[in-house]
Design an enzyme around this catalytic site. Structure first.
Site, PDB file in Angstrom:
ATOM      1  CB  SER A 165      -0.882  -0.031   1.254  1.00 29.78           C
ATOM      2  OG  SER A 165      -1.643   1.144   1.371  1.00 29.78           O
TER       3      SER A 165
ATOM      4  CE  LYS B  65      -4.682  -0.071   0.216  1.00 31.08           C
ATOM      5  NZ  LYS B  65      -5.352  -0.910   1.226  1.00 31.08           N
ATOM      6  CG  LEU B  66      -1.188   3.845  -6.840  1.00 27.59           C
ATOM      7  CD1 LEU B  66      -1.346   4.679  -8.114  1.00 27.59           C
ATOM      8  CD2 LEU B  66       0.247   3.905  -6.322  1.00 27.59           C
ATOM      9  CE  LYS B  67      -4.028   3.537   2.246  1.00 26.23           C
ATOM     10  NZ  LYS B  67      -5.306   3.013   2.785  1.00 26.23           N
TER      11      LYS B  67
ATOM     12  CG  ASP C  69      -7.786   2.144   0.517  1.00 27.64           C
ATOM     13  OD1 ASP C  69      -8.945   2.592   0.593  1.00 27.64           O
ATOM     14  OD2 ASP C  69      -7.204   1.579   1.474  1.00 27.64           O
TER      15      ASP C  69
ATOM     16  CG  ASN D 272      -8.265   4.829   3.583  1.00 30.38           C
ATOM     17  OD1 ASN D 272      -7.167   4.870   3.017  1.00 30.38           O
ATOM     18  ND2 ASN D 272      -8.640   3.806   4.323  1.00 30.38           N
TER      19      ASN D 272
ATOM     20  CD  GLU E  12      -8.790  -1.012   0.408  1.00 30.41           C
ATOM     21  OE1 GLU E  12      -7.816  -1.176  -0.364  1.00 30.41           O
ATOM     22  OE2 GLU E  12      -8.700  -1.162   1.644  1.00 30.41           O
TER      23      GLU E  12
ATOM     24  CG  ASP F 285     -10.626  -1.312   4.610  1.00 29.05           C
ATOM     25  OD1 ASP F 285     -10.958  -1.864   5.669  1.00 29.05           O
ATOM     26  OD2 ASP F 285      -9.531  -0.702   4.504  1.00 29.05           O
TER      27      ASP F 285
ATOM     28  CE  LYS G 168      -7.540  -2.807   6.351  1.00 28.03           C
ATOM     29  NZ  LYS G 168      -7.709  -1.339   6.488  1.00 28.03           N
TER      30      LYS G 168
ATOM     31  N   GLY H  52      -4.302  -4.714   5.843  1.00 28.49           N
ATOM     32  CA  GLY H  52      -3.372  -4.531   6.944  1.00 28.49           C
ATOM     33  C   GLY H  52      -3.649  -3.209   7.619  1.00 28.49           C
TER      34      GLY H  52
END
Ligand code: OSB
Ligand code: MG
Length: 368
Positions: A132, A158-160, A186, A188, A211, A236, A260, A288
């Protein structure tokens, strides 16, 4: 039989700041639960962060709810299974439930000489590792960081992302590293349903998944979003239990789930989500929370189950810490080995762990 339980608080620096749409982490505040008896200690690592920005949970809150409401339910005969039943009436607080349940499970499996992987039904001896990648100050920085991880052997990037750092960074990574790279993003929870057309611009980059684009509570909005965006939606933060997972899948809110254990109250619930998805042919992968070796070992056991068909955020110790609290998990050929010893299969280096520990409190003593 359990003779005592301790809560340990510690802190460990990250090798580099980790920036997401919800904040920047430069170190990891740690809460471990140690369940001891008959010469054995079982370990759990809490995944909650210092502040309630990823979800409503935070590490001081976890310690508080453990002390006030969960530890009083434990006696010398408590098992992970009986604990899960006992706390089923406590709403939320998944991360607090998970850390104590995991320490209880590790304790009983060590005593019985059974590995966590075997207990859960693992079918793989090693798991493919993804990484990540935090939001970077510039696209040049991002390309350098991604190149470094690819050189390490990571099998998936995985790119934020967040509003203002999404389309162009993804375009740059796809263009630079080519069509074969396994790439996902992702958010968030940083977007709204009204951003659907904007997020659909990611479709041209052939991502494995997006995500958690929308807020945790907006499960149904993800079903709406999936009608506009072709890229598979993965949840997530929203997936707090097997029941939520079932409903999310039933309404088409996601087609992939990031599991998770810490977010869903522990490994027993995580296994239920895996089994549900496996039965339905829904791909899952292991997320994670910047865990140290204790939490990482346990996650690897889960990631070895047959439904984990996508590389997880189960990265090597060196991606996070200069020195891990256990023997380091090392990437070999893009994989991490699943521990095979009893329980989580690894012990912390107690001298080193003590050196980063701020406090260790005996919170439960069981009578003979
Ligand atoms: O959303 O998956 C997330 C880290 C902390 C909190 C939330 C997330 C993450 C990561 C990194 O993406 C996962 C890891 O490498 O441990
Ligand atoms: Mg995530």
């Amino acid at each position: 039989m359990i003779s005592e339980i301790r809560l340990r608080r510690a802190r460990i620096d990250l090798v580099s700041p980790f920036r997401t749409s919800f904040g920047v982490e430069t170190s990891r505040e740690l809460l471990y639960v140690e369940v001891s008896g008959e010469g054995t200690t079982g370990w759990g690592e809490c995944v909650a962060m210092s502040e309630p920005m990823y979800s409503s949970e935070y590490v001081d809150g976890c310690e508080s709810v453990l002390r006030r409401f969960m530890l009083p339910l434990v006696n010398r005969d408590t098992t992970a299974q009986s604990f899960a039943r006992a706390v089923s009436g406590i709403r939320g607080h998944y991360m607090a439930k998970a850390v104590l349940e995991t320490a209880l499970l590790d304790f009983q499996l060590r005593r019985d000489g059974v590995s966590l992987g075997t207990f859960l039904g693992a079918t793989q001896t090693r798991v493919r590792s993804g990484v990540s990648v935090g939001i970077q100050p510039s696209i040049d920085d991002l390309l350098r960081v991604v190149q470094g991880y690819l050189d390490d052997g990571y099998q998936r990037i995985k790119l934020k992302i967040e509003p203002g750092f999404d389309i162009e960074p993804v375009r740059a990574v796809r263009t630079t590293f080519g069509a074969e790279l396994l790439l996902q993003v992702d958010a968030n929870s940083a977007y709204q349903l009204s951003d659907a057309e904007h997020l659909a611009r990611l479709d041209e980059f052939d991502l494995l998944l997006i995500e958690q684009p929308l807020p945790e509570e907006q499960v149904a909005s993800h079903a709406q979003l999936s009608k506009v965006v072709r890229t598979p939606i993965c949840l997530d933060e929203s997936i707090l239990s097997a029941d939520v997972a079932r409903e999310a899948l039933d309404i088409g809110a996601c087609s992939i789930i990031n599991i998770k254990p810490g977010r869903v109250g522990g490994f027993l619930e995580a296994k239920k989500i895996h089994d549900l998805c496996y039965e339905r042919g829904v791909a899952v992968w292991c997320g994670g929370m910047l865990e140290t070796g204790i939490g990482r070992a346990a996650n690897l056991a889960l990631a070895a189950l047959p439904g984990f068909t996508l590389p997880g955020d189960t990265s090597a110790s060196s991606r996070y810490f200069r020195r891990d609290v256990t023997a380091p998990f090392v990437l070999r050929d893009g994989h991490l080995d699943v521990p095979t010893g009893p329980g989580i299969g690894i012990d912390p280096d107690t001298d080193y762990l003590d050196s980063i520990t701020s406090r260790s409190d005996k919170v439960l003593v069981c009578d003979e």
